[in-house]
Design a protein around this motif. Sequence first.
Motif, mmCIF file in Angstrom:
data_model
loop_
_atom_site.group_PDB
_atom_site.id
_atom_site.type_symbol
_atom_site.label_atom_id
_atom_site.label_comp_id
_atom_site.label_asym_id
_atom_site.label_seq_id
_atom_site.Cartn_x
_atom_site.Cartn_y
_atom_site.Cartn_z
ATOM 1 N N VAL A 81 0.572 -1.715 0.322
ATOM 2 C CA VAL A 81 -0.117 -0.188 0.018
ATOM 3 C C VAL A 81 1.305 0.991 -0.564
ATOM 4 N N ILE A 82 0.567 2.115 -0.553
ATOM 5 C CA ILE A 82 1.071 3.119 -0.607
ATOM 6 C C ILE A 82 0.292 4.588 -0.318
ATOM 7 N N ASN A 83 0.554 5.060 1.624
ATOM 8 C CA ASN A 83 -0.718 5.774 1.606
ATOM 9 C C ASN A 83 0.155 7.102 1.419
ATOM 10 N N ILE A 84 -0.509 8.062 0.284
ATOM 11 C CA ILE A 84 0.111 9.535 0.965
ATOM 12 C C ILE A 84 -0.711 10.075 1.547
ATOM 13 N N VAL A 85 0.121 11.110 2.258
ATOM 14 C CA VAL A 85 -0.242 11.918 2.766
ATOM 15 C C VAL A 85 -0.653 13.541 3.008
ATOM 16 N N ASP A 86 -0.884 14.629 3.430
ATOM 17 C CA ASP A 86 -0.840 15.680 2.788
ATOM 18 C C ASP A 86 -0.070 16.189 4.246
ATOM 19 N N ALA A 87 0.863 16.031 4.172
ATOM 20 C CA ALA A 87 1.487 16.944 5.562
ATOM 21 C C ALA A 87 1.353 18.455 5.339
ATOM 22 N N THR A 88 0.153 18.952 4.909
ATOM 23 C CA THR A 88 -0.115 20.290 5.152
ATOM 24 C C THR A 88 -0.914 20.341 6.441
ATOM 25 N N ASN A 89 -1.995 19.055 6.218
ATOM 26 C CA ASN A 89 -2.837 18.409 6.852
ATOM 27 C C ASN A 89 -2.930 17.693 7.752
ATOM 28 N N ILE A 90 -1.575 17.513 8.494
ATOM 29 C CA ILE A 90 -1.045 15.925 8.764
ATOM 30 C C ILE A 90 -2.503 15.205 9.587
ATOM 31 N N GLU A 91 -2.757 16.196 10.677
ATOM 32 C CA GLU A 91 -3.559 15.522 11.780
ATOM 33 C C GLU A 91 -4.800 14.076 11.283
ATOM 34 N N ARG A 92 -5.416 15.232 9.927
ATOM 35 C CA ARG A 92 -6.718 14.556 10.080
ATOM 36 C C ARG A 92 -6.180 13.174 8.595
ATOM 37 N N ASN A 93 -5.102 13.762 7.848
ATOM 38 C CA ASN A 93 -4.447 12.598 7.098
ATOM 39 C C ASN A 93 -4.519 11.626 7.370
ATOM 40 N N LEU A 94 -3.429 11.611 8.712
ATOM 41 C CA LEU A 94 -2.746 10.281 9.484
ATOM 42 C C LEU A 94 -3.999 9.740 10.022
ATOM 43 N N TYR A 95 -5.605 9.834 10.138
ATOM 44 C CA TYR A 95 -6.491 9.139 10.784
ATOM 45 C C TYR A 95 -7.356 8.179 10.101
ATOM 46 N N LEU A 96 -6.898 7.976 8.794
ATOM 47 C CA LEU A 96 -6.572 7.058 7.352
ATOM 48 C C LEU A 96 -5.505 6.148 7.233
ATOM 49 N N THR A 97 -4.329 6.561 7.717
ATOM 50 C CA THR A 97 -3.309 6.140 8.160
ATOM 51 C C THR A 97 -3.439 4.661 8.972
ATOM 52 N N LEU A 98 -3.950 5.350 9.743
ATOM 53 C CA LEU A 98 -4.053 4.063 11.334
ATOM 54 C C LEU A 98 -4.982 3.086 10.663
ATOM 55 N N GLN A 99 -5.648 3.314 10.091
ATOM 56 C CA GLN A 99 -7.048 2.188 9.677
ATOM 57 C C GLN A 99 -5.919 1.042 8.612
ATOM 58 N N LEU A 100 -5.277 1.669 7.639
ATOM 59 C CA LEU A 100 -4.480 1.253 7.199
ATOM 60 C C LEU A 100 -3.940 0.598 7.003
ATOM 61 N N ILE A 101 -2.859 0.755 8.231
ATOM 62 C CA ILE A 101 -2.277 0.181 9.653
ATOM 63 C C ILE A 101 -2.521 -1.324 9.658
ATOM 64 N N GLU A 102 -3.577 -1.295 10.448
ATOM 65 C CA GLU A 102 -4.381 -2.260 11.401
ATOM 66 C C GLU A 102 -4.760 -3.165 9.433
ATOM 67 N N LEU A 103 -4.501 -3.468 8.750
ATOM 68 C CA LEU A 103 -4.794 -4.554 7.445
ATOM 69 C C LEU A 103 -3.440 -5.044 7.499
ATOM 70 N N GLN A 104 -3.001 -5.279 8.179
ATOM 71 C CA GLN A 104 -1.245 -5.348 7.697
ATOM 72 C C GLN A 104 -0.950 -5.922 6.553
ATOM 73 N N LEU A 105 -0.584 -5.212 5.862
ATOM 74 C CA LEU A 105 0.137 -5.316 4.377
ATOM 75 C C LEU A 105 1.002 -4.638 4.401
ATOM 76 N N PRO A 106 2.533 -4.793 3.705
ATOM 77 C CA PRO A 106 3.540 -3.966 3.897
ATOM 78 C C PRO A 106 3.157 -2.727 3.266
ATOM 79 N N MET A 107 3.519 -1.796 3.504
ATOM 80 C CA MET A 107 3.095 -0.346 3.164
ATOM 81 C C MET A 107 4.152 0.919 3.198
#
Lengths: 667, 76
Positions: A81-107
Amino acid sequence: MIFALIGNQNCGKTTLFNQLTGSSQHVGNFPGVTVEKKEGTILRHKDASVVDLPGIYSLSPYTAEEVVTRDFLLDGGVDAVINIVDATNIERNLYLTLQLIELQLPMVIALNMMDEVRSAGTYIDIDKLSEALDVPVVPVSASKNEGVSELITVLSDIGKTGKRPRKTDFCEGPVHTAIHSVAHLVEENARKTGVPLRFAATKVVDGDKYMIQRLALNDSQLDIVGHIVDEMESALKTDREAALADMRYDYIEKLCSSFVRKHGDGETKEQKRSAKMDTVLTSKYFGIPIFLGIMFLIFWLTFGVIGTPLSDLLASGIDALSKLCEEAMTSWGVNAAVKSLVINGIFVGVGSVLSFLPIIITLFFFLSILEDSGYMARIAFIMDKLLRKIGLSGRSFVPMLIGFGCSVPAIMSARTLSSTRDRRMTILLVPFMSCSAKLPIYALFTAVFFPDNAPFVMICLYVGGIIMGILSALIFKNTVFRGKPVPFVMELPAYRFPSAKNVILHMWEKAKDFLVKAFTIIFVANIVIWFLQSFDTGFNLVQGQDSMLASIGRFVSVVFRPLGFGDWRAATALITGLSAKETVISTLAILTGSASASQPLLQTVFVSTASVVSFLTFTLLYMPCVASFSAMRREMGKTRYAVYAMCYYTTLAWIVAFIVYRIALLF
Amino acid sequence: MTLDKLKIGSSAIIKSVGGEGALRRRFLDMGLTPKTTVTMFKAAPMGDPVELHLRGYSLTIRLEDAKNIEVVEIKQ
């Protein structure tokens, strides 16, 4: 290897996708749904492909886009998985990141817009962030193509090693206890059904019905889950959904307070500039006039200055070629039927497909600028209140407005609407906006029959179409599209300068999409109409009134008798209008034996003013041309829906024309 | 008070997020969680929807939906 590209909306996902793949991309749909699926090969890595998933904020089970993403990640054979995160808006973007990590796919996390963050003076400790999440983080600026080759290197490493994030625990207290207890409980079920355990446990705690079903939990397990969740809820004094969201944001706040050091208020130059621009662009008094001005400009440029001359140029090119062929065939003594097929069938068919192309390209040039610059979201913001009453949101305004130019690009442009319901409903309403091909019909009829009141009749027609659209929307809202519309909770992204690469790729994609997919249906329809027009029932080559089409027209005209225009020539003209609306005029000219193709002898066909009014009403509302039908079929995902729509338009047209005729007869 | 009552230019801290289904979930996902500070930034030209600032970004929601969010105004 297959990489899935995932991120929020407006985080520069398309830009990164374009940088990664260049022009090696093709667009399709996910099976069974009208959610766009873009795929491409990574530059200089022929064996690695990227799938661009829809822009989403969460993996909740509420929208088609989120469900498609979840299913694709669980069962789509994704390697990383390539998770693209907008660094200017990092708080809200990381919310999806935390859910993606739970999928336990290489990322891998691509931390985008780093140029803007740096110039704002904000410092992000990338190494610490990466360590805390146990996921490689690569800083990039997709729009400047910075960091992209580093990203590709990290990607191919991850692809080879298949290293999965080991850390999945971002919680503490009661949520932690609940997730862990459920994880123990469903471990066996998750293993059997191939769902990553942590993801399964969180979703069960969340109350996700799909996941509970997929894991095939038995009654006693469900009972225990119920107890666990009850305990968590009473300990936190909140419900499960809020508890989980809260847990994630709490963790993110902690991350950001340790690894992100903001300079001043942390606002980037772009965000400050946006706020300034919005004091004019979305202001109380100027917001709407500026929006209408911009739309008028786009319209005028597309249909007046650029599109139409280009279309005309193309048409004269085809005409010249067609003449050349005709002369050649005449000199070779080719059979008249074949000659007619080539000239009136093939050339006219190809010509009618190509005539749309300049308009589509020009319009999508402007539309992708509106979208990429961030102004499209402002249009939704400005116009929302107006469209809410008919069950839509502000975003639907643009496709409908384009409908006044041409239904085909209007229907295609509805793809940017994020919900399937809104998209389908908007598409259905587009044909009520009188397209520019109907204008010559109105113009001719009003000039002939209402020379003193031409502008008034014209306005009545346009407004009448809009009113019927609004009424239809209200009907749809309470019947086929019952149920709740997708909530209007929308981000207003910072204004950014659109990149030329994105705009050009977008134009190219739309043009290709139209040519490849619309060609067959429009071309075939033209050949069929040519055939019916050129032969009689004995398959002899004939002209005008003896043709099969005329026979069909005579047959169909019975239907129009109650509407006051039972003349077979009117019916025939309406049928040919299906290939393109403006042909209604030329058909009437041929059939009335007029010397000029643009001046049919209308008085011979229409006996009363009431029948003219009725005919115009029917023309305004009856089913759109085959090109629109084909666009509709594609964008709605099922042929069936487009066919229903055509039946609806035509039935509505008949009923309204009947009522209008009866009323007009009273005067 | 509820979020729709918050005056333009004022800030508040979210107390609870009500509503149900997709709308509520969307609020939570977009970061409108309890304890978060939000600022009422401006209203659209027709008075509705409104633009909020929270967590370093701009979000627009409808006034009708904002009624579901309980807030405590921060007095300056």
